[in-house]
Motif scaffolding. Structure first.
Motif, PDB file in Angstrom:
ATOM      1  N   UNK A   9     -14.172 -50.526  50.565  1.00 54.41           N
ATOM      2  CA  UNK A   9     -13.320 -51.579  50.067  1.00 54.41           C
ATOM      3  C   UNK A   9     -11.899 -51.280  50.507  1.00 54.41           C
ATOM      4  N   UNK A  10     -11.257 -52.229  51.098  1.00 54.06           N
ATOM      5  CA  UNK A  10      -9.911 -52.004  51.605  1.00 54.06           C
ATOM      6  C   UNK A  10      -8.876 -52.369  50.551  1.00 54.06           C
ATOM      7  N   UNK A  11      -7.645 -51.950  50.819  1.00 53.78           N
ATOM      8  CA  UNK A  11      -6.544 -52.194  49.888  1.00 53.78           C
ATOM      9  C   UNK A  11      -6.271 -53.677  49.714  1.00 53.78           C
ATOM     10  N   UNK A  12      -6.460 -54.453  50.777  1.00 56.82           N
ATOM     11  CA  UNK A  12      -6.100 -55.860  50.760  1.00 56.82           C
ATOM     12  C   UNK A  12      -7.182 -56.729  50.131  1.00 56.82           C
ATOM     13  N   UNK A  13      -8.380 -56.184  49.933  1.00 56.16           N
ATOM     14  CA  UNK A  13      -9.490 -56.971  49.425  1.00 56.16           C
ATOM     15  C   UNK A  13      -9.247 -57.354  47.962  1.00 56.16           C
ATOM     16  N   UNK A  14      -9.426 -58.634  47.683  1.00 50.52           N
ATOM     17  CA  UNK A  14      -9.239 -59.134  46.322  1.00 50.52           C
ATOM     18  C   UNK A  14     -10.549 -58.935  45.565  1.00 50.52           C
ATOM     19  N   UNK A  15     -10.442 -58.311  44.395  1.00 47.55           N
ATOM     20  CA  UNK A  15     -11.609 -58.098  43.556  1.00 47.55           C
ATOM     21  C   UNK A  15     -11.459 -58.979  42.329  1.00 47.55           C
ATOM     22  N   UNK A  16     -12.517 -59.736  42.038  1.00 51.13           N
ATOM     23  CA  UNK A  16     -12.505 -60.613  40.870  1.00 51.13           C
ATOM     24  C   UNK A  16     -13.632 -60.175  39.952  1.00 51.13           C
ATOM     25  N   UNK A  17     -13.307 -60.019  38.694  1.00 49.72           N
ATOM     26  CA  UNK A  17     -14.294 -59.594  37.702  1.00 49.72           C
ATOM     27  C   UNK A  17     -15.349 -60.690  37.547  1.00 49.72           C
ATOM     28  N   UNK A  18     -16.627 -60.349  37.680  1.00 50.74           N
ATOM     29  CA  UNK A  18     -17.670 -61.368  37.520  1.00 50.74           C
ATOM     30  C   UNK A  18     -17.846 -61.806  36.064  1.00 50.74           C
ATOM     31  N   UNK A  19     -17.261 -61.078  35.131  1.00 47.79           N
ATOM     32  CA  UNK A  19     -17.414 -61.412  33.707  1.00 47.79           C
ATOM     33  C   UNK A  19     -16.310 -62.356  33.239  1.00 47.79           C
ATOM     34  N   UNK A  20     -15.048 -61.980  33.475  1.00 49.23           N
ATOM     35  CA  UNK A  20     -13.935 -62.785  32.956  1.00 49.23           C
ATOM     36  C   UNK A  20     -13.202 -63.552  34.051  1.00 49.23           C
ATOM     37  N   UNK A  21     -13.572 -63.325  35.310  1.00 47.23           N
ATOM     38  CA  UNK A  21     -13.009 -64.029  36.471  1.00 47.23           C
ATOM     39  C   UNK A  21     -11.520 -63.770  36.666  1.00 47.23           C
ATOM     40  N   UNK A  22     -11.055 -62.614  36.241  1.00 45.22           N
ATOM     41  CA  UNK A  22      -9.661 -62.227  36.447  1.00 45.22           C
ATOM     42  C   UNK A  22      -9.563 -61.405  37.731  1.00 45.22           C
ATOM     43  N   UNK A  24     -11.651 -49.861  40.516  1.00 43.91           N
ATOM     44  CA  UNK A  24     -11.929 -49.698  39.092  1.00 43.91           C
ATOM     45  C   UNK A  24     -13.438 -49.718  38.853  1.00 43.91           C
ATOM     46  N   UNK A  25     -13.892 -48.936  37.861  1.00 43.16           N
ATOM     47  CA  UNK A  25     -15.299 -48.973  37.481  1.00 43.16           C
ATOM     48  C   UNK A  25     -15.546 -49.989  36.378  1.00 43.16           C
ATOM     49  N   UNK A  26     -14.481 -50.302  35.630  1.00 47.05           N
ATOM     50  CA  UNK A  26     -14.593 -51.336  34.607  1.00 47.05           C
ATOM     51  C   UNK A  26     -13.369 -52.229  34.670  1.00 47.05           C
ATOM     52  N   UNK A  27     -13.549 -53.462  34.246  1.00 50.11           N
ATOM     53  CA  UNK A  27     -12.465 -54.447  34.287  1.00 50.11           C
ATOM     54  C   UNK A  27     -11.389 -54.059  33.284  1.00 50.11           C
ATOM     55  N   UNK A  28     -10.116 -53.999  33.702  1.00 53.93           N
ATOM     56  CA  UNK A  28      -9.049 -53.657  32.766  1.00 53.93           C
ATOM     57  C   UNK A  28      -8.738 -54.796  31.782  1.00 53.93           C
ATOM     58  N   UNK A  29      -9.298 -55.978  32.014  1.00 53.23           N
ATOM     59  CA  UNK A  29      -9.045 -57.119  31.131  1.00 53.23           C
ATOM     60  C   UNK A  29     -10.116 -57.255  30.046  1.00 53.23           C
ATOM     61  N   UNK A  30     -11.401 -57.219  30.448  1.00 51.06           N
ATOM     62  CA  UNK A  30     -12.477 -57.431  29.467  1.00 51.06           C
ATOM     63  C   UNK A  30     -13.292 -56.165  29.218  1.00 51.06           C
ATOM     64  N   UNK A  31     -13.004 -55.077  29.959  1.00 51.93           N
ATOM     65  CA  UNK A  31     -13.624 -53.761  29.797  1.00 51.93           C
ATOM     66  C   UNK A  31     -15.131 -53.753  30.057  1.00 51.93           C
ATOM     67  N   UNK A  32     -15.648 -54.710  30.797  1.00 54.29           N
ATOM     68  CA  UNK A  32     -17.055 -54.695  31.194  1.00 54.29           C
ATOM     69  C   UNK A  32     -17.203 -53.907  32.487  1.00 54.29           C
ATOM     70  N   UNK A  33     -18.388 -53.338  32.676  1.00 49.24           N
ATOM     71  CA  UNK A  33     -18.639 -52.581  33.905  1.00 49.24           C
ATOM     72  C   UNK A  33     -18.665 -53.534  35.090  1.00 49.24           C
ATOM     73  N   UNK A  34     -18.014 -53.126  36.169  1.00 51.38           N
ATOM     74  CA  UNK A  34     -18.001 -53.962  37.358  1.00 51.38           C
ATOM     75  C   UNK A  34     -19.201 -53.692  38.253  1.00 51.38           C
ATOM     76  N   UNK A  35     -19.662 -52.435  38.268  1.00 48.50           N
ATOM     77  CA  UNK A  35     -20.763 -52.076  39.156  1.00 48.50           C
ATOM     78  C   UNK A  35     -22.111 -52.442  38.581  1.00 48.50           C
ATOM     79  N   UNK A  36     -22.204 -52.644  37.280  1.00 45.11           N
ATOM     80  CA  UNK A  36     -23.493 -52.914  36.649  1.00 45.11           C
ATOM     81  C   UNK A  36     -23.697 -54.400  36.387  1.00 45.11           C
ATOM     82  N   UNK A  37     -22.930 -55.242  37.070  1.00 47.61           N
ATOM     83  CA  UNK A  37     -23.086 -56.679  36.876  1.00 47.61           C
ATOM     84  C   UNK A  37     -24.429 -57.102  37.443  1.00 47.61           C
TER      85      UNK A  37
END
Length: 185
Positions: free
Chosen positions: A1-14, A25-38
């Motif tokens: 994953x590169x620095x410029x790549x935009x990551x959007x949380x699949x749970x809260x869409x932030x 990040x391993x978890x979303x800093x907004x909704x605290x759900x796991x990002x890798x276990x989606x």
């Protein structure tokens, strides 16, 4: 994953920005759900489950000999987990009954002060009469007389949560105190 790549949380869409020094990040800093276990369900396809064991391992032992080999006989099954659950359930029921009783008592009180320690509503336990043998009044110079009458009453309140007590003048004695202080001005 590169620095410029935009990551959007699949749970809260932030949108998630991450520090390149620490990595993604391993978890979303907004909704605290796991990002890798989606997990998502494919439409029209078969659902695959990842498992860490072989198909041969999911055969359960059926005979007493097989049970004895794996060390699980019916006599050996420990019911501690169900006993703990039942004990917890009984404790919860007892707390609910206690809470309902407290609420019924509070519904009958005219005054309901808050506990100074835990801010729970306090229960009126009773009234105590303080006579002149147990109380020596202070006589303020400005009044020339005590502002509490002889034989005044205190209402004793008890907190149902932390069991702290608090005393308060009875309503009649509050009125007489106000009259004495106001009458001297």
């Amino acid at each position: 994953m590169s620095e410029n790549e935009v990551v959007i949380c699949p749970w809260c869409h932030m949108e998630i920005t991450w520090d390149p020094e620490f990595g993604p990040e391993e978890e979303c800093p907004h909704c605290f759900n796991e990002l890798k276990a989606y997990r998502s369900l494919p439409l029209g396809g078969a659902i695959e489950h990842e498992t860490d064991f072989d198909d041969e391992d999911d055969e359960e032992p059926e005979t007493a000999e097989e049970l004895a080999q794996v060390g699980v006989l019916e006599e050996d099954i420990d019911d501690d987990s169900t006993d703990d659950y039942e004990a917890d359930l009984e404790e919860i029921k007892a707390k609910d009954v206690y809470h309902e009783g407290v609420m019924q008592v509070l519904d009958t009180q005219l005054e309901v002060p808050e506990c100074f320690r835990c801010q729970e509503l306090m229960l009126l336990a009773g009234t105590q009469t303080v006579d002149s043998s147990k109380f020596v009044p202070e006589i303020p110079v400005s009044l020339g007389q005590p502002f509490l009458p002889h034989g005044f009453k205190l209402q004793l309140y008890v907190c149902p949560s932390c069991f702290s007590t608090e005393s308060m003048l009875s309503p009649d004695d509050r009125d007489s105190m106000i009259k004495v202080i106001k009458g001297n001005q």
